[in-house]
Design a protein around this motif. Structure first.
Motif, mmCIF file in Angstrom:
data_model
loop_
_atom_site.group_PDB
_atom_site.id
_atom_site.type_symbol
_atom_site.label_atom_id
_atom_site.label_comp_id
_atom_site.label_asym_id
_atom_site.label_seq_id
_atom_site.Cartn_x
_atom_site.Cartn_y
_atom_site.Cartn_z
ATOM 1 N N MET B 294 24.174 14.776 6.123
ATOM 2 C CA MET B 294 22.745 15.302 4.926
ATOM 3 C C MET B 294 22.708 13.925 3.704
ATOM 4 S SD MET B 294 23.814 18.813 3.162
ATOM 5 C CE MET B 294 24.921 18.335 1.842
ATOM 6 N N ALA B 295 23.847 12.889 3.794
ATOM 7 C CA ALA B 295 23.813 11.867 2.977
ATOM 8 C C ALA B 295 22.610 11.054 3.467
ATOM 9 C CB ALA B 295 24.571 11.173 2.948
ATOM 10 N N CYS B 296 22.834 10.809 4.497
ATOM 11 C CA CYS B 296 21.916 10.571 5.746
ATOM 12 C C CYS B 296 20.138 10.392 5.268
ATOM 13 C CB CYS B 296 22.028 9.720 7.085
ATOM 14 S SG CYS B 296 23.768 9.004 7.077
ATOM 15 N N TYR B 297 20.160 11.697 5.732
ATOM 16 C CA TYR B 297 19.085 12.571 5.794
ATOM 17 C C TYR B 297 18.056 12.433 4.101
ATOM 18 C CZ TYR B 297 15.369 16.343 6.463
ATOM 19 O OH TYR B 297 14.522 17.292 7.210
ATOM 20 N N VAL B 298 19.218 12.432 3.318
ATOM 21 C CA VAL B 298 18.479 12.483 2.000
ATOM 22 C C VAL B 298 17.589 11.088 1.873
ATOM 23 C CG1 VAL B 298 19.211 12.359 -0.309
ATOM 24 C CG2 VAL B 298 19.869 14.016 0.907
ATOM 25 N N THR B 299 18.770 9.876 2.090
ATOM 26 C CA THR B 299 18.643 8.597 2.061
ATOM 27 C C THR B 299 17.059 8.508 2.810
ATOM 28 O OG1 THR B 299 20.722 7.852 2.393
ATOM 29 C CG2 THR B 299 19.014 5.892 2.295
ATOM 30 N N LYS B 300 16.754 8.992 4.019
ATOM 31 C CA LYS B 300 15.696 8.844 5.011
ATOM 32 C C LYS B 300 14.462 9.102 4.207
ATOM 33 C CE LYS B 300 17.891 9.615 9.008
ATOM 34 N NZ LYS B 300 17.453 9.992 10.214
ATOM 35 N N ILE B 301 14.676 10.784 3.187
ATOM 36 C CA ILE B 301 13.749 11.857 2.404
ATOM 37 C C ILE B 301 13.328 10.348 1.406
ATOM 38 C CG2 ILE B 301 13.645 13.283 0.948
ATOM 39 C CD1 ILE B 301 15.066 14.529 2.334
ATOM 40 N N PHE B 302 14.382 9.882 0.683
ATOM 41 C CA PHE B 302 14.063 8.875 0.005
ATOM 42 C C PHE B 302 13.438 7.722 -0.024
ATOM 43 C CE2 PHE B 302 14.968 5.224 -2.891
ATOM 44 C CZ PHE B 302 14.572 5.243 -4.007
ATOM 45 N N ILE B 303 13.492 7.192 0.917
ATOM 46 C CA ILE B 303 12.991 6.103 1.535
ATOM 47 C C ILE B 303 11.513 6.761 1.798
ATOM 48 C CG2 ILE B 303 12.819 3.752 3.792
ATOM 49 C CD1 ILE B 303 15.269 4.453 3.850
ATOM 50 N N PHE B 304 11.081 7.109 2.403
ATOM 51 C CA PHE B 304 9.825 8.086 2.998
ATOM 52 C C PHE B 304 8.808 8.621 1.344
ATOM 53 C CE2 PHE B 304 10.252 8.535 6.820
ATOM 54 C CZ PHE B 304 9.371 8.375 7.785
ATOM 55 N N ILE B 305 8.969 9.313 0.440
ATOM 56 C CA ILE B 305 9.247 9.258 -1.261
ATOM 57 C C ILE B 305 8.732 7.662 -1.722
ATOM 58 C CG2 ILE B 305 9.254 10.165 -2.481
ATOM 59 C CD1 ILE B 305 10.700 12.127 -2.348
ATOM 60 N N SER B 306 9.435 7.301 -1.158
ATOM 61 C CA SER B 306 8.889 5.430 -1.867
ATOM 62 C C SER B 306 7.864 4.825 -0.789
ATOM 63 C CB SER B 306 10.368 4.570 -1.892
ATOM 64 O OG SER B 306 11.205 5.076 -1.986
ATOM 65 N N VAL B 307 7.716 4.825 0.198
ATOM 66 C CA VAL B 307 6.776 4.543 0.869
ATOM 67 C C VAL B 307 5.485 5.469 0.796
ATOM 68 C CG1 VAL B 307 5.641 4.010 3.511
ATOM 69 C CG2 VAL B 307 7.750 3.599 2.659
ATOM 70 N N PHE B 308 5.379 6.829 0.312
ATOM 71 C CA PHE B 308 4.129 7.551 -0.039
ATOM 72 C C PHE B 308 3.741 6.689 -1.727
ATOM 73 C CE2 PHE B 308 3.674 11.671 1.200
ATOM 74 C CZ PHE B 308 4.080 11.980 2.272
ATOM 75 N N MET B 309 5.000 6.505 -2.113
ATOM 76 C CA MET B 309 4.550 5.535 -3.428
ATOM 77 C C MET B 309 4.384 4.440 -3.692
ATOM 78 S SD MET B 309 7.511 6.790 -5.841
ATOM 79 C CE MET B 309 7.592 9.476 -5.942
ATOM 80 N N TRP B 310 4.978 3.661 -2.790
ATOM 81 C CA TRP B 310 4.247 2.226 -2.391
ATOM 82 C C TRP B 310 2.429 2.460 -2.197
ATOM 83 C CZ3 TRP B 310 7.869 -1.045 1.403
ATOM 84 C CH2 TRP B 310 7.814 -1.921 0.436
ATOM 85 N N ILE B 311 2.456 2.804 -1.318
ATOM 86 C CA ILE B 311 0.796 3.566 -0.573
ATOM 87 C C ILE B 311 0.120 3.276 -1.380
ATOM 88 C CG2 ILE B 311 -0.800 4.643 0.565
ATOM 89 C CD1 ILE B 311 1.461 4.332 2.906
ATOM 90 N N ARG B 312 0.796 4.067 -2.603
ATOM 91 C CA ARG B 312 -0.412 4.572 -3.714
ATOM 92 C C ARG B 312 -0.195 4.066 -4.520
ATOM 93 N NH1 ARG B 312 0.568 9.201 -8.814
ATOM 94 N NH2 ARG B 312 -1.559 8.713 -9.989
ATOM 95 N N TRP B 313 0.344 2.748 -4.952
ATOM 96 C CA TRP B 313 0.249 1.736 -6.366
ATOM 97 C C TRP B 313 -0.199 0.580 -5.041
ATOM 98 C CZ3 TRP B 313 -0.547 3.024 -10.781
ATOM 99 C CH2 TRP B 313 0.421 4.508 -10.711
ATOM 100 N N THR B 314 -0.616 0.705 -3.673
ATOM 101 C CA THR B 314 -1.362 -0.916 -3.200
ATOM 102 C C THR B 314 -2.842 -0.802 -2.979
ATOM 103 O OG1 THR B 314 0.961 -1.189 -2.377
ATOM 104 C CG2 THR B 314 -1.013 -2.543 -1.044
ATOM 105 N N ILE B 315 -3.227 1.027 -3.119
ATOM 106 C CA ILE B 315 -4.591 0.625 -2.452
ATOM 107 C C ILE B 315 -5.338 1.649 -2.640
ATOM 108 C CG2 ILE B 315 -4.436 -0.679 0.021
ATOM 109 C CD1 ILE B 315 -4.386 1.892 0.894
#
Lengths: 199, 354
Positions: B294-315
């Motif tokens: 479950m912790a691994c899953y949460v980590t993956k989700i966190f990475i995806f949320i961060s990528v969403f934000m990363w994209i938002r603040w890039t383009i």
């Protein structure tokens, strides 16, 4: 005239395949923004960390007392005359017997007000003062909710004896020398001929 | 009888947990978004409210509750309130079919499934509920009786409907390659025990799904519905107070859920690569193993949320015609191609027969 070396001529060229794919461009952009994660912040974290200011910074005024704790101001009005923004008003009072420890001169300022919204912090009041009573300090004027609160009276301007405000930086030997000579202008201080004339 | 009661209690606990966790993660996504954006822009981000600004979401939420709630005179009051509620309800409903981890084994011998319900049409349910969310935005924008809100709502609905097609096609390809079941548990399980994560079989499908997820959640670069330069605030122009908060909050919940889906169906969810699991599998109990997963899953989700934000603040955001071109002329043909390729590959592997 070229103002910047980053100028680009606008053209209407077709995008290359790489540009049309968009994803490589996106990844490149993300690397650029991502690299900023490791860069130094530009923020000065203001209330905790203050930007260094010049030693002769002209901020909030102080009305000095002498070493015995008597107010130096004699309410001559020179500062008010010198003030280009007409920010200073005062009302004089006569020193009574037994008030010698409060006021150094026989005449003193009963009311002394500076409107901080009008003040342009030019320092001419300090220059005009014959009694070394008013100085600009490195403190800042606080933000207020009401315009009236920006009219600073003696309660805020006169220094407290237990928290004396250091103004030695604004009393450099040059400044003191300058103040001795009446009628000398700023730019004439380093002009030996003018200096001699005025003496 | 006792079995039914314990079943109801377990499911109730799970419902409340998913509800609370969705809300908490959405709240702290706002904090993380601002913090992350700050770092990307050489700033601090929120840092005055509590340590590291951690109380910022609470302060923001409190502020939204205390703000004046304006319902325009000319609006349709019922629909005006229905809009944000619908968006929020559908956003929260999507969490119901996601398996958050392997089942836990309780002391009394019961099995506690970390999933509210294992629908055999789980993925269809997700797509269905997400499409209902469009109605919330549309109703909200229309009921505002404001041209900017209406334009924003039209943009949102056309965008979400367009990208749902490509998303659905990507999902079909995914389902074919992961064993033919629409149940999310089956899809997750097919990636465990030595199986490769679906992204290895479906790289193109994953990119399509990712782009569509960005569009479905109205995130940059697809945030035209709330394009403030052209439309004031888009579909939530007339909204204030917590009704505005519901719209904004639902966006973050959607982001969380779509990250959870992508991390789950394409990146194995609670499964980790076999060599990694073998490092600790034999040393820990079954329940600990489930919790690590479950912790691994949460980590993956966190990475995806961060990528969403990363994209938002890039383009920057797309223009409207670019958005439609990308959706209809590029993503849909691509996802059809991906579907054809998947069917071909699976046929050659012998997994499907004519």
């Amino acid at each position: 005239m070229q103002l910047t070396n980053r100028r680009k001529v606008v053209s209407d060229k077709k995008q290359t395949v790489m540009e049309q794919l968009y994803l490589p461009g996106l990844l490149k952009g993300m690397l650029i923004t991502g690299s900023h994660l490791f860069k130094k912040r530009a923020t000065v974290d203001y209330p905790d960390e203050k930007r260094p200011i010049a030693p002769i910074y002209r901020g909030l005024h102080v009305l000095k007392r002498d070493d015995n704790g008597a107010e130096r101001c004699t309410s001559c009005g020179m500062c008010a005359v010198a003030c280009p923004a007409e920010a200073i008003t005062m009302e004089s009072g006569e020193r009574k017997k037994g008030e010698e420890h409060l006021y150094r001169e026989e005449k003193y300022a009963k009311i002394y007000e500076i409107n901080m919204l009008r003040c342009i912090f030019c320092g001419l009041c300090e220059e005009a003062c014959p009694k070394e009573a008013i100085f600009l300090t490195d403190r800042l004027v606080d933000a207020e909710y009401e315009r009236d609160d920006f009219i600073y009276g003696k309660d805020k301007l006169v220094e407290k004896m237990d928290q004396r405000i250091d103004v030695t930086k604004r009393q450099t030997p040059e400044v003191l020398e300058f103040k001795k000579i009446k009628g000398l202008k700023h730019n004439e201080l380093h002009d030996p001929k003018k200096l001699k004339d005025k003496h | 009888m006792l079995v039914i009661w314990s079943f109801i209690i377990y499911k109730a606990i799970m419902c409340v947990a998913v509800f609370a966790v969705s809300l908490a993660i959405a709240a702290y996504s706002t904090w993380w978004e601002r913090k992350f954006a700050g770092w990307l822009q050489d700033r601090y981000g929120p840092k005055r409210a509590g340590p590291f600004g951690l109380f910022q979401p609470l302060a923001d939420g409190g502020k939204l509750f205390f703000k004046e709630e304006i319902i325009p005179n000319v609006s349709n009051k019922f629909l005006f309130i229905l809009g944000p509620s619908l968006v929020m309800i559908t956003a929260l409903m999507t969490g119901a079919v996601i398996p958050w981890g392997r089942p836990l084994h309780l002391n009394n011998g019961d099995i506690f499934a970390l999933q509210i319900t294992d629908l055999n049409i789980g993925f269809l349910y997700l797509l269905g509920v997400v499409s209902v969310g469009v109605y919330g935005i549309m109703i909200g924008g229309w009921a505002s009786n404001n041209k900017y809100a209406l334009l924003g709502a039209i943009r949102a609905s056309s965008q979400m409907i367009s990208y749902e097609v490509a998303m659905g096609l990507a999902v079909i390809a995914l389902v074919i390659s992961s064993g033919g079941s629409l149940s999310l548990t089956d899809i997750y399980e097919s990636q465990g025990d030595g199986g490769l994560a679906n992204v290895c079989w479906q790289p193109l499908g994953f990119i399509i799904f990712f782009v569509c997820a960005l569009a479905e959640t109205n995130r940059a670069p697809f945030d035209l519905p709330e394009c403030e330069a052209e439309l004031v605030g888009g579909y939530h122009t007339e909204y204030s107070s917590m009704k505005l908060g519901l719209f904004l909050f639902a966006e973050y919940i959607n982001m969380f859920i779509s990250s959870a889906i992508m991390a789950g169906v394409y990146f194995g969810g609670y499964n980790m690569p076999e060599w990694f699991e073998n490092l600790y599998r034999s040393h820990v109990s079954l329940d600990t193993f489930a919790i690590i997963g479950m912790a691994c899953y949460v980590t993956k989700i966190f990475i995806f949320i961060s990528v969403f934000m990363w994209i938002r603040w890039t383009i920057p955001r797309f223009r409207y015609d670019q958005l439609m071109n990308l959706g209809w002329k590029i993503l849909i043909p691509l996802s059809l191609l991906n579907l054809a390729l998947t069917v071909g590959v699976e046929f050659l592997r012998g997994n499907i027969t004519i």
